[in-house]
Design a protein around this motif. Structure first.
Motif, short mmCIF file in Angstrom:
data_model
loop_
_atom_site.label_atom_id
_atom_site.label_comp_id
_atom_site.label_asym_id
_atom_site.label_seq_id
_atom_site.Cartn_x
_atom_site.Cartn_y
_atom_site.Cartn_z
N ASP A 574 39.85 28.51 -54.55
CA ASP A 574 41.02 29.34 -54.31
C ASP A 574 41.59 29.84 -55.63
OD1 ASP A 574 43.08 30.38 -52.39
OD2 ASP A 574 44.38 29.17 -53.67
N GLN A 575 42.05 31.08 -55.62
CA GLN A 575 42.69 31.68 -56.79
C GLN A 575 44.09 32.14 -56.41
OE1 GLN A 575 40.24 34.81 -58.39
NE2 GLN A 575 38.65 33.42 -59.10
N THR A 576 45.05 31.85 -57.26
CA THR A 576 46.43 32.23 -56.99
C THR A 576 46.60 33.74 -57.18
OG1 THR A 576 47.18 30.08 -57.79
CG2 THR A 576 48.83 31.82 -57.60
N GLU A 577 47.03 34.40 -56.11
CA GLU A 577 47.20 35.85 -56.15
C GLU A 577 48.61 36.22 -56.59
OE1 GLU A 577 44.70 37.69 -55.85
OE2 GLU A 577 43.24 36.39 -54.86
N GLU A 578 48.81 37.50 -56.81
CA GLU A 578 50.09 37.98 -57.34
C GLU A 578 51.23 37.70 -56.39
OE1 GLU A 578 52.12 42.25 -58.64
OE2 GLU A 578 49.96 42.09 -58.30
N TRP A 579 51.01 37.93 -55.09
CA TRP A 579 52.09 37.73 -54.12
C TRP A 579 52.42 36.24 -53.95
CZ3 TRP A 579 47.39 40.02 -53.31
CH2 TRP A 579 46.43 39.27 -52.65
N GLU A 580 51.41 35.36 -54.16
CA GLU A 580 51.67 33.93 -54.09
C GLU A 580 52.53 33.48 -55.26
OE1 GLU A 580 47.56 32.56 -51.81
OE2 GLU A 580 47.68 32.47 -53.98
N GLU A 581 52.27 34.03 -56.43
CA GLU A 581 53.10 33.71 -57.59
C GLU A 581 54.53 34.23 -57.39
OE1 GLU A 581 51.12 35.44 -60.87
OE2 GLU A 581 49.51 33.94 -60.94
N ALA A 582 54.64 35.43 -56.80
CA ALA A 582 55.97 35.99 -56.55
C ALA A 582 56.73 35.14 -55.54
CB ALA A 582 55.84 37.43 -56.05
N ALA A 583 56.05 34.65 -54.51
CA ALA A 583 56.71 33.80 -53.51
C ALA A 583 57.20 32.49 -54.12
CB ALA A 583 55.75 33.52 -52.36
N ALA A 584 56.41 31.97 -55.06
CA ALA A 584 56.82 30.73 -55.71
C ALA A 584 58.02 30.96 -56.64
CB ALA A 584 55.65 30.14 -56.49
N LEU A 585 58.09 32.13 -57.26
CA LEU A 585 59.18 32.41 -58.19
C LEU A 585 60.51 32.60 -57.46
CD1 LEU A 585 57.42 34.84 -60.72
CD2 LEU A 585 58.12 32.47 -61.13
N VAL A 586 60.48 33.31 -56.34
CA VAL A 586 61.74 33.58 -55.62
C VAL A 586 62.08 32.49 -54.63
CG1 VAL A 586 61.41 36.06 -55.89
CG2 VAL A 586 60.54 34.92 -53.85
N ASP A 587 61.20 31.47 -54.49
CA ASP A 587 61.45 30.32 -53.63
C ASP A 587 61.74 30.75 -52.19
OD1 ASP A 587 61.69 27.70 -52.93
OD2 ASP A 587 63.80 27.54 -53.52
N VAL A 588 60.79 31.44 -51.58
CA VAL A 588 60.92 31.87 -50.19
C VAL A 588 60.15 30.91 -49.31
CG1 VAL A 588 58.93 33.41 -50.37
CG2 VAL A 588 60.65 33.81 -48.60
N ASN A 589 60.76 30.55 -48.17
CA ASN A 589 60.14 29.64 -47.21
C ASN A 589 60.44 30.17 -45.81
OD1 ASN A 589 59.04 27.60 -45.74
ND2 ASN A 589 60.17 25.95 -46.75
N PHE A 590 59.44 30.74 -45.19
CA PHE A 590 59.64 31.36 -43.88
C PHE A 590 59.87 30.31 -42.79
CE2 PHE A 590 56.84 34.61 -45.97
CZ PHE A 590 57.85 35.52 -46.20
N ASP A 591 59.45 29.08 -43.00
CA ASP A 591 59.61 28.05 -41.97
C ASP A 591 61.07 27.67 -41.77
OD1 ASP A 591 56.89 28.02 -41.62
OD2 ASP A 591 56.56 26.39 -43.07
N THR A 592 61.83 27.69 -42.85
CA THR A 592 63.25 27.32 -42.75
C THR A 592 64.14 28.52 -42.46
OG1 THR A 592 63.50 27.58 -45.14
CG2 THR A 592 62.89 25.38 -44.32
N MET A 593 63.58 29.68 -42.31
CA MET A 593 64.34 30.89 -42.02
C MET A 593 64.07 31.32 -40.59
SD MET A 593 63.39 32.82 -45.60
CE MET A 593 64.21 34.33 -45.11
#
Length: 660
Positions: A574-593
């Motif tokens: 697996d390679q970390t993609e750009e959108w995965e890095e962006a999700a980690a930076l802004v701390d988004v979690n769709f499960d809790t929303m």
């Protein structure tokens, strides 16, 4: 010596075995049907290894699958009805039934059994032409089922080691056991594009390409994980045995192909008037000799099945260069006096042969660039077009022979005519090249000669050439319409070239000369196997040391990435993609929303056809309406009658149906 070579035309990529049913043509589309093909690089170790499961049990699984597909596809249907993701024919229940065809004990051979069924249905399509469309559709259904089984398997270890890389055999009609083969090889041999294009298959090809899965030294039919795969030590990867990895061998081949072309360019642009051999020209002819030795060795080990389009292409180039070198050597035996005309003539003839081979040099470069998607797809199109052109040349040959016999008869009937056989052939050749010469035939056996030439021009330029254009257009549309899978099939075939029949000591051209003259001839015949293997190991370490410094660094980086992925619980590749890095930076979690719930509410059901969903919704409304009407009928009926047993309830249902 290494048994690596460029792609031939087996299937769309491999040479089809020369048997009475090996090259059938689809009567509707006029295309080759890929039934079975020879294993281009047979491994003696693999063939001598017994299959992983009893052949009779594997045959039973294949027969069960064939019976299932015949029941699921009982008549001719549109191919899109079978291949679309939300197919109402190949439902989840059908896929699950096929997956369980071998039970728990033999479930690993189900995909292999489906590939066997593909071959059976294609054979049946040839022998039963009246139902060829039905049998071809069933073979497509087998491919789709195999693809969905591969993509639905979650256990990656079981998928690669047991399903894709284990070798299985079946029992033939003569009670003989077929040579063991795995799914990776068999899918390429029969050109099963749906299977090759599946995610599980391509992941296994990726592991083989990068050398993360390699063949066991003790048993070539067994694939094992590279032990140092997660080792971050640099020197642990500095190993000459890693030159067996396909990606490294391919890189070396591309490098020497470009170097070979550069040497030729330097030679052809620096003509030596004296005819003497310079250093660049000497290296060029030495590399040519290495390529000739490599081709001869492969043909000696593999046999006639090795010979294909690219082999003929390369052999033509090497023959031209050999003739050029022989002429140059003969010229060197002549006097160096500038007045020696014979030496000058031989040198000029040698350079003419060398210059004549220039298109072959540049065309040969495409052979080693097929791992790049652009060149790979283009090569597939060219190969299919050349196959399709065989029909044109067959018709053209018959037409030319017929008209040539007519022109020859006219020439013999009139001894005084000015036309010669050479002029007749030239005129017919000009017509084929769309440049007819009517003036030359105007006074030839008038009026029969010019009339016959007009007729020949019409047949060639209007009929045959338009047939050729139509064939090329059909081939281009077929390939470009499925370009991704065709490229993946070419890439899989390229990978199998390196791993299908591996050599213990990989000496890539031109290093094969080192193996032949410095290792095999002086040492192999008297050294013990252990010492000879150690000697080869040291020699390869010296030869490939510049590349090993790079490969060790690359594999160290891969090892670090694999360790990170394992800690994160991700797949190893697996390679970390750009959108995965962006999700980690802004701390988004769709499960809790509540966003995930809103998406779940609005997303459509694409697994079932929209019309079916509407009918199901209408059926539910009708059932609800029936219950409502039944309640109203019961309320209006006499309560005492409503309390009577059994039958009145059914009457109420029928009354409700009548009211509805």
């Amino acid at each position: 010596m290494s048994l690596v070579f460029g792609p031939s035309s087996q299937g769309a990529l491999l040479d089809v075995e020369e048997t009475d049913t090996s090259m059938p043509i689809d009567p509707e589309h006029g295309q080759w049907l890929f039934i079975d093909s020879c294993i281009v690089l047979p491994s003696s170790e693999a063939e001598g290894t017994p299959p992983s499961l009893p052949p009779k049990e594997v045959t039973k699984v294949a027969l069960r699958l064939k019976h299932l597909v015949e029941g699921v596809v009982p008549c001719e249907l549109e191919e899109s009805d079978v291949t679309k993701p939300n197919s109402t024919i190949l439902t989840k229940a059908v896929i699950e039934t096929a997956k369980n065809a071998g039970g728990e004990e033999y479930k690993a051979c189900v995909v292999f059994g489906l590939l066997v069924c593909i071959r059976w249905f294609r054979l049946q399509a040839v022998r039963e032409l009246w139902d060829s469309d039905l049998h071809n559709l069933r073979s497509v259904a087998c491919e789709v089922i195999a693809k969905r089984i591969l993509e639905g398997e979650e256990d990656q270890g079981f998928l690669m080691q047991a399903v894709l890389l284990k070798r299985y055999s079946i029992v033939t009609a003569s009670d003989e056991v077929t040579p063991p083969a795995n799914v990776i090889e068999r899918a390429v041999d029969i050109h099963a594009l749906q299977v090759i294009g599946s995610s599980g298959y391509q992941k296994c090809i990726k592991y083989l390409w990068h050398g993360w899965l390699c063949q066991d030294d003790k048993d070539a039919s067994n694939f094992v994980e590279y032990k140092e795969r997660t080792n971050t030590s640099y020197w642990a990867h500095f190993n000459p045995d890693r030159m067996r990895v396909p990606i490294y061998q391919n890189f070396v081949q591309i490098f020497f192909s470009i170097l070979y072309l550069a040497l030729y360019t330097g030679v052809i642009n620096t003509i030596n008037p004296t005819g003497d051999l310079d250093v660049v020209e000497g290296i060029l002819y030495l590399m040519t000799f290495a390529f000739i030795c490599d081709e001869f060795t492969k043909f000696w080990k593999v046999g006639r099945n090795y010979f294909g389009f690219w082999n003929a292409f390369n052999s033509t180039l090497y023959i031209l260069l050999a003739v050029s070198f022989i002429l140059r050597a003969v010229a060197l035996t002549r006097s160096s006096d500038s007045h020696d005309a014979e030496r000058g003539r031989l040198n000029q003839l040698s350079y003419n042969f060398l210059a004549f081979s220039a298109p072959l040099f540049w065309g040969r470069l495409l052979l080693y660039l097929d791992t790049f998607r652009f060149f790979g797809a283009m090569l597939v199109v060219l190969k299919v077009m050349m196959k399709e052109s065989l029909i044109f040349f067959a018709l053209l040959g018959v037409v030319i022979i017929g008209f040539l016999q007519g022109f020859s008869g006219m020439d013999q009937a009139d001894p005084d005519n000015i036309m010669t056989p050479g002029m007749i052939l030239q005129g017919m050749a000009n017509t084929v090249m769309q440049n007819p010469d009517f003036d030359a035939f105007k006074n030839f056996a008038a009026p029969f000669g010019i009339v016959l030439y007009y007729l020949f021009t019409f047949v060639v330029m209007v009929v045959l050439l338009n047939i050729l254009i139509a064939l090329y257009n059909s081939a281009y549309e077929d390939i470009t319409g499925n370009a991704t899978n065709e490229y993946l099939a070419l890439f899989a075939y390229r990978t199998l070239q390196f791993v299908r029949a591996p050599d213990e000591n990989v000496f890539i051209v031109p290093f094969n000369l080192v193996e032949i003259f410095l290792l095999i001839l002086p040492f192999e015949w008297w050294l013990s196997s252990r010492k000879y293997e150690r000697l080869n190991h040291y020699v390869m370490g010296v030869i490939y040391s510049p590349l090993l410094y790079v490969t060790a660094f690359v594999e160290t980086c891969h090892a670090r990435r694999i360790q990170v992925n394992r800690r994160l619980g991700e797949e190893e590749d697996d390679q970390t993609e750009e959108w995965e890095e962006a999700a980690a930076l802004v701390d988004v979690n769709f499960d809790t929303m509540d966003w995930d719930q809103r998406v779940h509410e609005v997303k459509p059901n694409v697994e079932v056809d929209q019309c079916v969903l509407e009918v199901r919704d209408l059926r539910a409304q009708v059932e609800e309406l029936k219950k409502l009407v039944k309640t109203l009928v019961e309320e209006r009926e006499d309560p005492a009658r409503a309390r009577e047993g059994g039958a009145p309830g059914n009457d109420d249902d029928s009354g409700a149906d009548q009211l509805i």
